[in-house]
Motif scaffolding. Structure first.
Motif, PDB file in Angstrom:
ATOM      1  N   CYS A   1      13.258  29.296  12.532  1.00  0.00           N
ATOM      2  CA  CYS A   1      13.288  30.660  12.012  1.00  0.00           C
ATOM      3  C   CYS A   1      12.320  30.811  10.837  1.00  0.00           C
ATOM      4  N   PHE A   2      12.311  29.843   9.944  1.00  0.00           N
ATOM      5  CA  PHE A   2      11.397  29.837   8.794  1.00  0.00           C
ATOM      6  C   PHE A   2       9.953  29.929   9.266  1.00  0.00           C
ATOM      7  N   GLU A   3       9.600  29.081  10.229  1.00  0.00           N
ATOM      8  CA  GLU A   3       8.212  29.053  10.710  1.00  0.00           C
ATOM      9  C   GLU A   3       7.813  30.374  11.357  1.00  0.00           C
ATOM     10  N   LEU A   4       8.660  30.884  12.235  1.00  0.00           N
ATOM     11  CA  LEU A   4       8.304  32.094  12.960  1.00  0.00           C
ATOM     12  C   LEU A   4       8.284  33.320  12.054  1.00  0.00           C
ATOM     13  N   THR A   5       9.156  33.349  11.064  1.00  0.00           N
ATOM     14  CA  THR A   5       9.128  34.449  10.107  1.00  0.00           C
ATOM     15  C   THR A   5       7.805  34.475   9.359  1.00  0.00           C
ATOM     16  N   HIS A   6       7.347  33.311   8.917  1.00  0.00           N
ATOM     17  CA  HIS A   6       6.058  33.261   8.222  1.00  0.00           C
ATOM     18  C   HIS A   6       4.902  33.578   9.165  1.00  0.00           C
ATOM     19  N   GLN A   7       5.006  33.145  10.411  1.00  0.00           N
ATOM     20  CA  GLN A   7       3.950  33.491  11.366  1.00  0.00           C
ATOM     21  C   GLN A   7       3.839  35.002  11.538  1.00  0.00           C
ATOM     22  N   LEU A   8       4.965  35.678  11.655  1.00  0.00           N
ATOM     23  CA  LEU A   8       4.941  37.128  11.854  1.00  0.00           C
ATOM     24  C   LEU A   8       4.584  37.886  10.574  1.00  0.00           C
ATOM     25  N   ARG A   9       4.879  37.286   9.441  1.00  0.00           N
ATOM     26  CA  ARG A   9       4.449  37.886   8.170  1.00  0.00           C
ATOM     27  C   ARG A   9       2.952  37.700   7.937  1.00  0.00           C
ATOM     28  N   GLY A  10       2.366  36.740   8.628  1.00  0.00           N
ATOM     29  CA  GLY A  10       0.967  36.406   8.393  1.00  0.00           C
ATOM     30  C   GLY A  10       0.781  35.499   7.211  1.00  0.00           C
ATOM     31  N   SER A  11       1.836  34.756   6.838  1.00  0.00           N
ATOM     32  CA  SER A  11       1.802  33.922   5.634  1.00  0.00           C
ATOM     33  C   SER A  11       1.937  32.429   5.943  1.00  0.00           C
ATOM     34  N   ALA A  12       1.490  32.013   7.132  1.00  0.00           N
ATOM     35  CA  ALA A  12       1.636  30.610   7.542  1.00  0.00           C
ATOM     36  C   ALA A  12       0.449  29.738   7.157  1.00  0.00           C
TER      37      ALA A  12
END
Length: 393
Positions: free
Chosen positions: A353-364
């Motif tokens: 969840c942490f990874e995908l949230t950052h991916q969708l935020r554009g903050s990965a």
């Protein structure tokens, strides 16, 4: 799903080898605080908490969260094997969606011991007795630890059915390592080649080498879920929401089909994914990024097909053409996955969840999937339970 549920905060600590981490309650408190800080809210705003772990006594969730605050809220402890973290997420999402709560904290952690997974309670029937009986009949190899037998047997079944070569699994592991190089929270950040994986010590000759299995890991991760009205009232970020989610358990085919791939959850994964696609009105062709349960390279390969990322029997071609990584059809496990990031059982679903949230935020950061707008999470626990979650912006 009529009311949107937003992931307004996520937190995660670096994963570590057994013996190199803080105790579970300290790891849990750190991850919970990180998620609250990311959300921009105090613990006092949380109305319920769901806490997942596998190896621990009752009420470890309270022990961890009492280090964050003691506000008298309901704290529910969750154990669903390797899908524990996403099961806690599933329960939290239901609570917010139903209106039972507007702000819920989800936490997962694990303090593991070195070596292969083992049963703790040996004075009573084990939940894996039926799995062991099928595995003994289909593949034998009682000399190999149970999880390796299950997933190695599933990989062998795919090899025999579709002619899948051993180096397909090696390419998956090498891909995971390349992704993990860019993840500062991953346990293993050194890139390995396909040949390195093949040259690693054999666990099961012709079927599995040591690098094809995920390591025992300690760690913690957390998320804060809120309703749309709560986010608006408190001016919280409301960009990433859970568009669809499904949880499945075993059907008779797990044991009756005489198929090791089904024994390790292929049917559960396929059913959960199809339910999510139907709920969201989207299909696998719409996905930009996927975090899936690669406890073994063999399970990642099988899961490509269960999730519909490629046709049944098409996983080797999918891998060979680079459709599972940057520049291909869909980026799988940009975090490095369980194989490189690590697999602290209770934390894994929340780390996804942490990874995908950052991916969708554009903050990965360096592992960012360009233009990611639709993400899928797959978390599997034998015994069994599978949770598939779709996130959207």
């Amino acid at each position: 799903m009529s009311q949107k549920v937003f992931v307004t905060g996520v937190g995660m600590i670096p994963f570590a080898k057994p013996g190199a981490s803080a105790p579970y309650h300290e790891m849990g408190a750190l991850a919970a605080r990180a998620a609250l800080d990311d959300a921009g809210i105090p613990y006092d705003s949380v109305e319920q908490a769901y806490v997942g772990y596998v190896y621990g006594d009752s009420t470890c969730g309270q022990k961890a969260l009492y280090g964050v605050g003691m506000t008298g809220i309901p704290i529910v402890n969750v154990n669903n094997n390797c899908s524990t973290g996403s099961t806690a997420l599933y329960l939290a999402r239901q609570a917010v969606q139903s209106g039972a709560a507007d702000c819920v904290l989800v936490l997962g952690f694990e303090q593991m011991s070195p070596g292969a997974l083992a049963s703790v309670f040996n004075d009573r029937p084990a939940p894996f007795d039926d799995f062991d009986a099928v595995t003994e009949r289909l593949v034998g190899r009682a000399d190999i630890p149970l999880a390796l037998r299950y997933f190695g047997g599933a990989g062998l079944a795919h090899m025999e059915k579709y002619g899948t070569p051993l180096n397909a699994f090696a390419r998956i592991r090498a891909k995971a390592s390349r992704h993990a190089v860019n993840n500062p929270l991953a346990l293993f950040r050194k890139a390995v080649t396909e040949q390195d994986v093949l040259d690693a010590p054999e666990i099961w000759p012709g079927v599995m080498t040591r690098l094809m299995a995920c390591p025992p890991t300690c760690g913690a991760a957390a998320a804060v879920l809120v309703s749309e009205s709560f986010a608006r009232k408190h001016n919280l970020r409301a960009d990433v929401h859970i568009a669809a989610q499904a949880m499945t358990t075993d059907r008779p085919s797990t044991f009756d089909a005489d198929d090791m791939m089904r024994l390790v959850g292929y049917d559960m994964s396929k059913e959960a994914a199809n339910k999510v696609y139907a709920q969201a009105g989207l299909g696998p062709e719409d996905l930009d990024v996927v975090e899936l349960h690669d406890c073994f390279a063999h399970n990642e390969l099988i899961t490509y097909e269960a999730l519909g990322l490629c046709p049944e029997g098409g996983a080797d071609k999918f891998i060979s053409e680079g459709d599972n990584t940057y520049g291909g059809q869909v980026v799988t496990n940009p975090s490095g996955g369980l194989l490189s990031k690590g697999h602290p059982l209770g934390a894994t679903g929340l780390a996804q969840c942490f990874e995908l949230t950052h991916q969708l935020r554009g903050s990965a950061g360096a592992r960012q999937v360009e233009g990611a707008r639709v993400a899928l999470q797959h978390n599997l626990g034998l015994g069994g339970a599978c949770v598939v979650t779709m996130y959207r912006v």
